[in-house]
Design an enzyme around this catalytic site. Structure first.
Site, PDB file in Angstrom:
ATOM      1  N   GLU A 166      48.707  45.190  32.184  1.00  0.00           N
ATOM      2  CA  GLU A 166      49.806  44.255  31.896  1.00  0.00           C
ATOM      3  C   GLU A 166      50.952  44.437  32.877  1.00  0.00           C
ATOM      4  O   GLU A 166      51.417  45.559  33.095  1.00  0.00           O
ATOM      5  CB  GLU A 166      50.298  44.490  30.458  1.00  0.00           C
ATOM      6  CG  GLU A 166      50.604  43.218  29.736  1.00  0.00           C
ATOM      7  CD  GLU A 166      49.384  42.293  29.622  1.00  0.00           C
ATOM      8  OE1 GLU A 166      49.333  41.306  30.396  1.00  0.00           O
ATOM      9  OE2 GLU A 166      48.517  42.544  28.794  1.00  0.00           O
TER      10      GLU A 166
ATOM     11  N   GLY B 158      50.857  27.824  24.345  1.00  0.00           N
ATOM     12  CA  GLY B 158      52.006  28.670  24.036  1.00  0.00           C
ATOM     13  C   GLY B 158      51.632  30.003  23.426  1.00  0.00           C
ATOM     14  O   GLY B 158      52.490  30.748  22.969  1.00  0.00           O
TER      15      GLY B 158
ATOM     16  N   GLY C  98      49.814  32.241  25.188  1.00  0.00           N
ATOM     17  CA  GLY C  98      49.536  33.166  26.276  1.00  0.00           C
ATOM     18  C   GLY C  98      48.058  33.299  26.572  1.00  0.00           C
ATOM     19  O   GLY C  98      47.607  34.327  27.062  1.00  0.00           O
ATOM     20  N   LEU C  99      47.275  32.260  26.270  1.00  0.00           N
ATOM     21  CA  LEU C  99      45.829  32.305  26.522  1.00  0.00           C
ATOM     22  C   LEU C  99      45.438  31.414  27.701  1.00  0.00           C
ATOM     23  O   LEU C  99      44.277  31.096  27.898  1.00  0.00           O
ATOM     24  CB  LEU C  99      45.053  31.914  25.258  1.00  0.00           C
ATOM     25  CG  LEU C  99      45.327  32.799  24.035  1.00  0.00           C
ATOM     26  CD1 LEU C  99      44.539  32.316  22.826  1.00  0.00           C
ATOM     27  CD2 LEU C  99      45.010  34.261  24.326  1.00  0.00           C
TER      28      LEU C  99
ATOM     29  N   SER D 232      46.195  28.126  28.768  1.00  0.00           N
ATOM     30  CA  SER D 232      45.734  26.736  28.690  1.00  0.00           C
ATOM     31  C   SER D 232      46.027  26.003  29.999  1.00  0.00           C
ATOM     32  O   SER D 232      45.230  25.168  30.437  1.00  0.00           O
ATOM     33  CB  SER D 232      46.392  26.011  27.509  1.00  0.00           C
ATOM     34  OG  SER D 232      47.795  26.087  27.590  1.00  0.00           O
TER      35      SER D 232
ATOM     36  N   ASP E 138      45.089  34.424  35.886  1.00  0.00           N
ATOM     37  CA  ASP E 138      44.671  33.420  34.900  1.00  0.00           C
ATOM     38  C   ASP E 138      43.674  32.427  35.495  1.00  0.00           C
ATOM     39  O   ASP E 138      42.669  32.081  34.873  1.00  0.00           O
ATOM     40  CB  ASP E 138      45.890  32.664  34.358  1.00  0.00           C
ATOM     41  CG  ASP E 138      46.901  33.599  33.717  1.00  0.00           C
ATOM     42  OD1 ASP E 138      46.557  34.772  33.480  1.00  0.00           O
ATOM     43  OD2 ASP E 138      48.040  33.164  33.466  1.00  0.00           O
TER      44      ASP E 138
END
Length: 382
Positions: free
Chosen positions: A34, A124, A126-127, A129, A174
């Protein structure tokens, strides 16, 4: 009805002819690593079985027509012959326009396209999109027009679109995991070289994501502050990035650093080491060690990087009490709310879900959202 069936049906209704291709690109969750991405470090995400799906067909002119099924079938239309500028009203359309514009700069040998887009990646949370949408659009044009672009280039194109056209700062993780994810695997990504290594996930283990639904307010300003603190640390060591500093070098001079900067640097150095070790623990099926590393990561984010909130800590504690040393749990994402991720033996998932349902809202006043995911394949035809 699946997203594929839904978008194909809408496509035929909207455009009066059948789609020729249907493309998907997944969302993702980061298992460990992270705030290491912008420090040129390592991350260990996996693609999840929530995705953006696009039914599409090439056109014989230079027009692009895009319908967003999840936004009341709003339609955007623009030409490849004119400069591509931001849409005044539809924010979703700017992700599409940005990807197309930046793809033109890379390889302009494509024509028009009709697309219908729908997705089930929670927004929203945090995955990712947005990354999933960018990679899906890039893959559509690459597949329809046989462009000589690999997954990494499609990912970089999406990142450029988000940074420069949409105007959101993001690392490359991402988009890369959405483009390159592998079924039943996580992906160890070196954020400096963009090298990737597929890491097999143990059988019978669920990837559980729990959204705290705590509204993130500080995430933008605090993210920038953390980034500056890391850059200050790298300058102190006269290195291009914290990736180049060893824990021994840090320990020898930690007392000379500003105490807050020292804590931030320590998180990055230890998190990088944890991430590399986590990849080998996962590969060996050592869920006990993986759980220890995830717990250390969470403690480091809480105490050294200071990006967790009480609601997230509570959620992690509830899960840990149920799984013990049979799995792992930690906050995932930028911090100040958002989600936790847990690796849990499938047979323990109902007990975890029950414990969270009984305790989290009672302790925080907020109702969580619970997702059980499978490590999934990256972008391609579906």
């Amino acid at each position: 009805m699946s997203l594929k069936e839904k978008t194909q049906s809408l496509f035929a209704n909207a455009f009066g002819y059948p789609a020729t291709h249907t493309i998907q690109a997944p969302g993702r969750v980061n298992l460990i690593g992270e705030h290491t991405d912008y420090n040129d470090g390592f991350v260990l995400p996996c693609a999840i079985d929530y995705q953006t799906v696009i039914s599409c067909a090439p056109r014989d002119d230079r027009k692009v027509r895009v319908m967003a099924a999840d936004y009341e079938n709003q339609l955007d239309e623009f030409s490849l012959n004119a400069p591509i500028v931001a849409h005044e009203n539809y924010q979703w359309a700017n992700y599409v326009r940005g990807v197309v514009k930046h793809l033109q700069l890379r390889n302009n040998s494509f024509g028009g396209v009709d697309m219908v887009i729908s997705g089930n990646v929670p927004q929203g949370a945090g995955l990712s999109s947005s990354a999933s949408l960018e990679v899906a659009v890039g893959t559509v044009l690459q597949q329809l027009y046989h462009l000589p672009l690999d997954g990494a280039q499609i990912a970089l194109n999406g990142q450029e679109a988000e940074n420069q056209f949409v105007g959101c700062n993001c690392g490359i993780m991402d988009q890369l995991i959405s483009a390159l994810g592998k079924k039943d695997h996580a992906l160890l990504i070196d954020c400096r070289s963009l090298g990737t290594k597929a890491v097999s996930m143990p059988k019978g283990v669920a990837v559980v994501i729990i959204n705290s639904n705590f509204k993130r307010t500080l995430v933008g300003s605090e993210y920038n502050t953390r980034r500056e603190q890391c850059e200050t640390g790298a300058r102190f060591f006269q290195q291009p990035a914290l990736r180049d500093v060893t824990i021994e070098e840090f320990n020898a001079v930690a007392h000379e650093l500003d105490p807050i900067v020292a804590k931030r640097v320590r998180h990055i150095l230890t998190e990088n080491a944890r991430t590399v070790e986590a990849a080998s623990a996962l590969e060996q099926g050592d869920l006990k060690r993986m759980g220890e590393l995830m717990a250390e990561s969470h403690a480091s984010m809480r105490d050294d990087f200071e990006i967790t909130v009480p609601q997230i800590d509570t959620l992690a504690e509830i899960v840990k009490a149920v799984i013990g040393d049979k799995g792992g749990v930690r906050m995932t994402g930028g911090g100040f709310g958002g989600c936790i991720v847990a690796l849990i033996p499938e047979e323990l998932v109902p007990a975890v879900q029950q414990a969270v349902a009984e305790q989290y809202e009672a302790k925080t006043g907020i109702k969580e959202t619970f997702y059980v995911c499978k490590p999934s394949q990256g972008a391609g035809q579906c």
